[in-house]
Design a protein around this motif. Structure first.
Motif, PDB file in Angstrom:
ATOM      1  N   PRO A   9      13.476   0.553  -3.135  1.00 19.93           N
ATOM      2  CA  PRO A   9      13.617  -0.161  -1.854  1.00 19.93           C
ATOM      3  C   PRO A   9      13.109   0.634  -0.659  1.00 19.93           C
ATOM      4  O   PRO A   9      12.777   0.049   0.376  1.00 19.93           O
ATOM      5  CB  PRO A   9      15.132  -0.402  -1.766  1.00 19.93           C
ATOM      6  N   ASP A  10      13.036   1.954  -0.793  1.00 24.42           N
ATOM      7  CA  ASP A  10      12.531   2.793   0.294  1.00 24.42           C
ATOM      8  C   ASP A  10      11.009   2.964   0.261  1.00 24.42           C
ATOM      9  O   ASP A  10      10.450   3.622   1.143  1.00 24.42           O
ATOM     10  CB  ASP A  10      13.181   4.180   0.241  1.00 24.42           C
ATOM     11  N   GLU A 114       6.410  10.221  -3.101  1.00 20.94           N
ATOM     12  CA  GLU A 114       6.718   9.819  -1.740  1.00 20.94           C
ATOM     13  C   GLU A 114       5.408   9.450  -1.060  1.00 20.94           C
ATOM     14  O   GLU A 114       4.591  10.320  -0.771  1.00 20.94           O
ATOM     15  CB  GLU A 114       7.415  10.943  -0.985  1.00 20.94           C
ATOM     16  N   VAL A 115       5.186   8.172  -0.848  1.00 22.72           N
ATOM     17  CA  VAL A 115       3.887   7.667  -0.423  1.00 22.72           C
ATOM     18  C   VAL A 115       3.665   7.956   1.061  1.00 22.72           C
ATOM     19  O   VAL A 115       4.514   7.660   1.900  1.00 22.72           O
ATOM     20  CB  VAL A 115       3.769   6.154  -0.697  1.00 22.72           C
ATOM     21  N   PRO A 131       3.170   2.625   4.299  1.00 22.37           N
ATOM     22  CA  PRO A 131       4.269   2.748   3.339  1.00 22.37           C
ATOM     23  C   PRO A 131       5.392   1.752   3.601  1.00 22.37           C
ATOM     24  O   PRO A 131       6.064   1.302   2.670  1.00 22.37           O
ATOM     25  CB  PRO A 131       4.737   4.198   3.544  1.00 22.37           C
ATOM     26  N   GLU A 132       5.606   1.394   4.873  1.00 19.74           N
ATOM     27  CA  GLU A 132       6.638   0.413   5.204  1.00 19.74           C
ATOM     28  C   GLU A 132       6.291  -0.963   4.630  1.00 19.74           C
ATOM     29  O   GLU A 132       7.187  -1.693   4.159  1.00 19.74           O
ATOM     30  CB  GLU A 132       6.814   0.321   6.719  1.00 19.74           C
ATOM     31  N   ASP A 133       5.007  -1.323   4.665  1.00 22.17           N
ATOM     32  CA  ASP A 133       4.585  -2.596   4.079  1.00 22.17           C
ATOM     33  C   ASP A 133       4.800  -2.590   2.568  1.00 22.17           C
ATOM     34  O   ASP A 133       5.185  -3.608   1.976  1.00 22.17           O
ATOM     35  CB  ASP A 133       3.118  -2.872   4.393  1.00 22.17           C
ATOM     36  N   LEU A 134       4.530  -1.451   1.933  1.00 24.23           N
ATOM     37  CA  LEU A 134       4.762  -1.339   0.489  1.00 24.23           C
ATOM     38  C   LEU A 134       6.233  -1.531   0.167  1.00 24.23           C
ATOM     39  O   LEU A 134       6.591  -2.244  -0.782  1.00 24.23           O
ATOM     40  CB  LEU A 134       4.273   0.012  -0.024  1.00 24.23           C
ATOM     41  N   ALA A 135       7.096  -0.903   0.944  1.00 23.14           N
ATOM     42  CA  ALA A 135       8.538  -1.013   0.702  1.00 23.14           C
ATOM     43  C   ALA A 135       9.025  -2.446   0.865  1.00 23.14           C
ATOM     44  O   ALA A 135       9.909  -2.899   0.152  1.00 23.14           O
ATOM     45  CB  ALA A 135       9.292  -0.078   1.644  1.00 23.14           C
ATOM     46  N   ALA A 136       8.427  -3.165   1.829  1.00 22.06           N
ATOM     47  CA  ALA A 136       8.878  -4.530   2.117  1.00 22.06           C
ATOM     48  C   ALA A 136       8.275  -5.566   1.180  1.00 22.06           C
ATOM     49  O   ALA A 136       8.772  -6.690   1.099  1.00 22.06           O
ATOM     50  CB  ALA A 136       8.536  -4.893   3.561  1.00 22.06           C
ATOM     51  N   ALA A 137       7.209  -5.223   0.469  1.00 19.87           N
ATOM     52  CA  ALA A 137       6.500  -6.194  -0.375  1.00 19.87           C
ATOM     53  C   ALA A 137       7.345  -6.613  -1.571  1.00 19.87           C
ATOM     54  O   ALA A 137       8.130  -5.828  -2.107  1.00 19.87           O
ATOM     55  CB  ALA A 137       5.179  -5.607  -0.844  1.00 19.87           C
ATOM     56  N   GLN A 138       7.163  -7.850  -1.991  1.00 18.59           N
ATOM     57  CA  GLN A 138       7.837  -8.390  -3.168  1.00 18.59           C
ATOM     58  C   GLN A 138       6.796  -8.820  -4.196  1.00 18.59           C
ATOM     59  O   GLN A 138       5.719  -9.285  -3.828  1.00 18.59           O
ATOM     60  CB  GLN A 138       8.698  -9.595  -2.794  1.00 18.59           C
TER      61      GLN A 138
END
Length: 226
Positions: A9-10, A114-115, A131-138
């Motif tokens: 999730p992070d 850790e991206v 990296p925030e977009d990666l964490a939020a992607a589904q």
């Protein structure tokens, strides 16, 4: 090649690798956060078509072993998303309902990337992803069905979509479905007056399951037939 991977999730990438792999050995001997690494992911179309690579992604960051209390949580996350093969037979995973122990298995290691930077070059173009977009992607809901659906879409049926492209394709090019996701269908046309090109056919609205996909495809082909 990792046996399995997932994203926390992070936004960290968790990798399951053989303990004998170069990545595992390097991470085990490095100081925390001083081992840089790049993961390259290649997306290959599951159909027979020239130039099958649909895209590549590069995830760069810092590689460390997963240790302590995080190990059980990351192992459970991987087991939930990849409940087959090596993951269910990890001789060094914590005991639990998903764990199984087999003698003679090689050692395995969980690594965390850790991206810090992501680059994507695909059918939609090249760009950087945070990296925030990666964490939020589904995950796309069609990802588990895409291969089977693309391989069973009949070429003549797909060719009907040529009617949505306008008079420039009156020559009747051949059509092969190239990609499918919740937003639409991408088709590769070749042999017509315009040569080889890809066309994207968007669904009226994003689909969330197979029933929604059937309705969206019906709407698409109905529009092509008029």
């Amino acid at each position: 090649m990792p046996a399995a991977r997932t994203v926390t999730p992070d936004g960290d990438v968790i990798l399951l690798v053989s303990g004998e792999s170069a990545a595992a050995r390097a991470a085990a001997h490095a100081q925390d956060d001083d081992l840089t690494a790049v993961i390259e992911i290649t997306d290959v179309a599951p159909v027979s078509v020239p130039h099958r690579i649909r895209g590549r992604a590069w995830l760069a960051g810092w590689l460390t072993p997963v240790r302590g209390a995080d190990r059980a949580a990351c192992a459970a996350l991987l087991a939930e998303r990849h409940p087959v093969g090596e993951l269910l037979a990890m001789s060094d995973f914590p005991e639990g309902p998903r764990a199984a122990r087999y003698s003679g298995r090689p050692a395995w290691m969980l690594l965390r990337l850790e991206v810090g930077e992501i680059s994507v070059d695909d059918l939609w173009g090249a760009e950087h992803v945070t990296p925030e977009d990666l964490a939020a992607a589904q995950p796309d809901p069609m990802v588990a069905h895409e291969t089977e659906l693309l391989q069973h879409l009949h070429g003549d049926r797909i060719g009907e979509l040529c009617g949505l492209l306008g008079p420039r394709e009156a020559g009747g090019p051949t059509a092969v479905p190239l990609a499918l996701d919740r937003l639409g269908l991408r088709v590769r046309f070749s042999g017509g007056a315009a040569g080889t090109f890809d066309a994207r056919f968007d669904f009226p609205e994003p689909v969330t399951d197979i029933c929604g996909l059937r309705r969206a495809m019906h709407t698409l082909f109905s529009a092509a037939g008029h």
